[in-house]
Design an enzyme around this catalytic site. Sequence first.
Site, mmCIF file in Angstrom:
data_model
loop_
_atom_site.group_PDB
_atom_site.id
_atom_site.type_symbol
_atom_site.label_atom_id
_atom_site.label_comp_id
_atom_site.label_asym_id
_atom_site.label_seq_id
_atom_site.Cartn_x
_atom_site.Cartn_y
_atom_site.Cartn_z
ATOM 1 N N LYS A 121 -9.494 2.472 -1.723
ATOM 2 C CA LYS A 121 -9.740 1.813 -0.428
ATOM 3 C C LYS A 121 -11.067 2.242 0.196
ATOM 4 C CE LYS A 121 -7.121 0.870 3.838
ATOM 5 N NZ LYS A 121 -5.860 1.218 4.541
ATOM 6 N N CYS A 124 -5.141 -3.473 2.561
ATOM 7 C CA CYS A 124 -4.832 -3.527 3.998
ATOM 8 C C CYS A 124 -6.059 -3.704 4.880
ATOM 9 C CB CYS A 124 -4.016 -2.292 4.379
ATOM 10 S SG CYS A 124 -3.019 -2.557 5.848
ATOM 11 N N VAL A 133 -0.057 -2.262 10.702
ATOM 12 C CA VAL A 133 0.518 -1.924 11.996
ATOM 13 C C VAL A 133 -0.018 -2.856 13.091
ATOM 14 C CG1 VAL A 133 1.108 0.477 11.522
ATOM 15 C CG2 VAL A 133 -1.189 -0.052 12.256
ATOM 16 N N GLU A 176 0.855 -1.195 0.000
ATOM 17 C CA GLU A 176 0.000 0.000 0.000
ATOM 18 C C GLU A 176 0.894 1.250 0.000
ATOM 19 O OE1 GLU A 176 -2.070 0.056 3.737
ATOM 20 O OE2 GLU A 176 -3.436 1.683 3.170
HETATM 21 C C1 ACM Z 1 -3.874 -0.038 7.146
HETATM 22 O O1 ACM Z 1 -4.980 -0.190 6.650
HETATM 23 N N1 ACM Z 1 -2.891 0.506 6.487
HETATM 24 C C2 ACM Z 1 -3.617 -0.463 8.517
#
Ligand code: ACM
Length: 266
Positions: free
Chosen positions: A109, A142, A169, A38
């Site tokens: 996203k 992510c 994370v 990402e």
């Molecule tokens: C994330 O979605 N970068 C934790």
Amino acid sequence: MKVGYYQFRPLFGKPEQNCQKILHALQNVEADLIVLPELALTAYYFKDKDESLKYAEDPDNSKRIDSLVNLASKNNIHLVLGFAEKRDKQCYNSAALIGPDGIEHVYRKIHLFNEEKFCFDQGDTPFIVNDINGVKIGIMICFDWVFPEVTRTLAIQGAQIICQPSNLVLTYCQQTMISRSIENKVFAITANRYGTDKRPQGSLKFTGKSQIVAPDGKLLHRSASQRDALYITEIEPEEANNKMITKHNNLFDDRRPEFYTRLNNK
Ligand code: ACM
């Protein structure tokens, strides 16, 4: 089909350096599909939307994305690249499917994580499946992993391989993606970054451990946490077509959507 990922440590606010690093790492790569992390060109921890816009790329007018298209063309591969996407005043946390002839799809996203809500606009692209030489791939980014609806929406449309550019994370996504693969019988490629973004507003450490999971939940490979890794392996995407769990249970046919109606209500 040869698939893989490139795990590295993007430097914050150094898109040219990060792009060169990717080009160099993949210059002689022999594969059909490589997933990148990402926000691979910019790194992650923006302080606000002005800052993310400052470093974002307009895919219709981006020398860096053009150079990745050239790479895809020269090596005849597909790439899934996480990047900050600029569209006028809008900024999205996006992933582009880049093929030898150019950008084939951009996913924005849908589920923004934590302070991303102050740095990006909410994604507005539906989950669709793309075809790469007859193989069906689905893209999520992510934190989308937390929502099992995402993998299911892609799998039910026929996705055989889920591509997940990531900057993780939290520590438990990698383990959860094994379940996502089992409950949908799909391959899942998680391309995570590592290293730390140290910014005035704080610092974030990313967990690496990029991985590829098979439709039966077998972990085909997981990389180290804090190290560059270019990993490629051969898979049979057709393995994802068999949705039988037992002789009498088909993952999709056995669903009882009439009992899931609450899922579509907030
Ligand atoms: C994330 O979605 N970068 C934790």
